[in-house]
Structure formats: structure tokens, C-alpha cells
Enzyme design. Structure first.
Site, short mmCIF file in Angstrom:
data_model
loop_
_atom_site.label_atom_id
_atom_site.label_comp_id
_atom_site.label_asym_id
_atom_site.label_seq_id
_atom_site.Cartn_x
_atom_site.Cartn_y
_atom_site.Cartn_z
N LYS A 112 0.86 -1.18 0.00
CA LYS A 112 0.00 0.00 0.00
C LYS A 112 0.89 1.23 0.00
O LYS A 112 1.91 1.26 0.70
CB LYS A 112 -0.91 0.04 1.23
CG LYS A 112 -1.83 1.27 1.27
CD LYS A 112 -2.83 1.20 2.40
CE LYS A 112 -2.23 1.47 3.76
NZ LYS A 112 -1.72 2.87 3.88
N GLU A 180 -9.18 7.79 3.91
CA GLU A 180 -9.04 8.11 5.33
C GLU A 180 -9.44 9.55 5.61
O GLU A 180 -8.97 10.49 4.95
CB GLU A 180 -7.59 7.87 5.78
CG GLU A 180 -7.38 8.17 7.26
CD GLU A 180 -6.04 7.69 7.81
OE1 GLU A 180 -5.81 7.88 9.01
OE2 GLU A 180 -5.25 7.14 7.02
#
Length: 319
Positions: A112, A180
């Protein structure tokens, strides 16, 4: 058999939400697997919750590899994703090297990285090299000194930029994107626009899945609870109480007891020690502790026990 990208894509196609949690060691991975969690992230959040830093920036590839190895050894079914740390993918050469280490040495099934259009070329290079890549948009912790610790994409221009970033990552070959700290309506629209799954944290209920930090979910910190999480347990408080109980029993001389002790032929022991001319059974005047321990060891002749195995490599010791 490990969860695959195809398995996650199938869940997404069927409209079934899924969960990802962070984990940083063998035991946590075992517990996550027992709970049926399909995705584990070895996140650079370990810099804060494991190493005690005030940000993720000090985390290195060595750190991720070390913790990933432990996590991979601890589970057989979750897909394990490893973060690429701060400034380890500033160039495609660095990105390839970091990804190689996280996957080949750490055992992760995907990496990621943070960023949108600025890293799309790097994502494409990694994907073309056979590296599954998960993207990360919105609040990106590695950029916190530049963007601040706050919700991202609240105004129209920032929301538009985030949408374009998400589309660029999808076009570059990312198989999923973490969102996020973005407003729930924006996360909903991004999720609807993309063909790949979104995984929210502080992004509302409309994403394809949810990721949470191990220590937040289990209540392992005594600090405040971030708005984007919930304590589903208070294991930190439980741990403190357990340690207090341990200390109390050790100080009182009630632990360890006969059931925690191994036995032996005490007549043979006494004869052997007598031959050395040494005082035994507290005769040395060495204090109450020796006497008490001698009494408890004497009682162990009828109740000695070993350490029970837990299936995790701690084999039972025969008394």
C-alpha cells in the site's frame, strides 16, 4: 488458503462489505484469523502504536519486513498487505526495491502506498512488474506535516481533486483504495464512481470495506478514542488489572503454587545436597522466602503441573 484479490473483488461485486485490521505480530495475526478477518494491514502506524513515535515517518522498510514476517507466520487465510514507508517510493527504482522487500522478504501479498495522481506512474510501474498495489487517499499520514491532521476534501475543489486522484489510481491498476478522514458523502460518491473497492477509515458507512487500527478497536491505549473509531473492548484496562493481580499474588507468596510447579524425587535431592555439606530446607537462615518456597515445592509432590500448550509452539512441559 489465503484470501486473494479475486476473493475481495467477488465480495465487492456482490455488495458485501469486508473488514481489514492492522496487526504487527504473530499473536495478533492469529487472533485476527480466528475472528475471520480477510485482510490484515501491516501498517506504518506501527511507528506510533508499537514504537512510540509521534508519527509514521520514522518507520523503515526493515521495520515493515520484520513485522510482516511475524504476521504472515501467524495466519494462513488473511491477505496480508504491507505499507511502503515514507520516501521509499519517491522514484520508481526505490519503489520497486521497497515493494520487492516487503513482498519477497516480508511475505506480503500486496503493498500500500499513499498519494493520487502524483504517484499514479509509480503504481503503474509496480503493477506492470507484478506487484498488487492498494492506494491511499484523503488524510495521508506520511504527509501530515504538509496537509495537517484534519479531514480532507471538505470543500468542492478538494473533493474534485480527490475524485480525480481516485480515478487515476484505478486507471494505474490499483486494486483497492483506502479513504481516510474524508466526509462520508464524498466517500460515497467516490465508491460509486470506482469499479474497485474502497476501504474507509473515518470515511462513513458507504465504502466497500473498513480498516481500523488494532490498538484502537481493542482499547489498548488509555488516551482518547478518535472519532473515526470505536472501542469494541477495553483490553488495556483488563491487562492492567491482570498485572496487578499477578503482582499481588507474587508478593503474597500465593503464586506460583503447586499446580504451577514441577516435581522431583525429594529424597534423592536431599541426599545429593547432604553430600555437598550444604544447608537445606531453610536451615541456612536465608530468610522466609526460601522456607516458603521449600514448603510449596514439597507440596508439589502430589500436584505438580507443566505449562499447557496453546497450539502456537509453546509445547507442554511434562512435570
Amino acid at each position: 488458503m489465503r484470501t486473494t484479490l479475486r476473493d475481495i473483488a467477488r465480495l465487492h461485486a456482490e455488495g458485501r462489505r469486508f473488514t481489514m485490521v492492522t496487526a504487527y505480530d504473530y499473536t495478533s495475526a492469529r487472533l485476527a484469523e480466528r475472528a475471520g478477518i480477510p485482510l490484515i494491514l501491516v501498517g506504518d502506524s506501527l511507528g506510533m502504536v508499537v514504537q512510540g513515535h509521534d508519527s509514521t515517518l520514522p518507520v523503515t522498510v526493515d521495520d515493515i519486513v520484520y513485522h510482516a514476517r511475524s504476521v504472515v507466520r501467524g495466519c494462513e487465510t488473511p491477505l496480508v498487505v504491507g505499507d511502503l514507508p515514507f520516501l521509499t517510493y519517491a522514484t520508481t527504482t526505490e519503489a520497486i526495491d521497497a515493494a520487492r522487500r516487503v513482498m519477497a522478504e516480508g511475505g506480503c501479498g500486496s503493498v500500500k502506498l499513499e498519494g493520487g495522481r502524483a504517484v499514479a506512474g509509480t503504481v503503474r510501474t509496480l503493477v506492470d512488474a507484478g506487484v498488487p498495489v492498494m492506494g491511499h487517499l484523503g488524510f495521508t499520514p506520511q504527509s501530515q506535516h504538509a496537509i495537517g491532521l484534519r479531514v480532507q476534501g471538505r470543500d468542492a475543489g478538494a473533493a474534485r481533486a480527490l475524485v480525480l486522484d481516485a480515478l487515476a489510481l484505478q486507471e494505474a491498476g490499483a486494486w483497492a483504495i483506502v479513504l481516510e478522514l474524508v466526509p462520508a458523502p464524498l466517500a460515497r460518491e467516490v465508491t460509486a464512481l470506482l469499479d474497485i473497492p474502497t476501504i474507509g477509515i473515518g470515511a462513513g458507512p458507504h465504502t466497500s470495506g473498513e480498516v481500523q487500527v488494532w490498538h484502537d478497536v481493542l482499547g489498548l491505549f488509555d488516551a482518547h478514542v478518535p472519532r473515526h473509531t470505536r472501542r469494541f473492548a477495553t483490553l488495556g484496562d483488563d491487562a492492567v488489572e491482570a498485572l496487578r493481580a499477578l503482582a499481588s499474588e507474587v508478593e503474597a507468596g500465593t503464586f506460583p503454587g503447586p499446580e504451577n510447579s514441577a516435581r522431583m524425587d525429594e529424597d534423592a535431592l536431599a541426599a545429593e545436597l547432604a553430600g555437598l555439606g550444604l544447608p537445606v530446607d531453610g536451615e541456612s537462615g536465608g530468610g522466609n522466602t526460601a522456607g516458603k518456597n521449600g514448603d510449596r515445592q514439597g507440596n508439589a509432590g502430589t500436584g505438580g503441573a507443566g505449562v499447557g500448550g496453546d497450539g502456537a509452539g509453546r509445547a507442554e512441559v511434562e512435570a
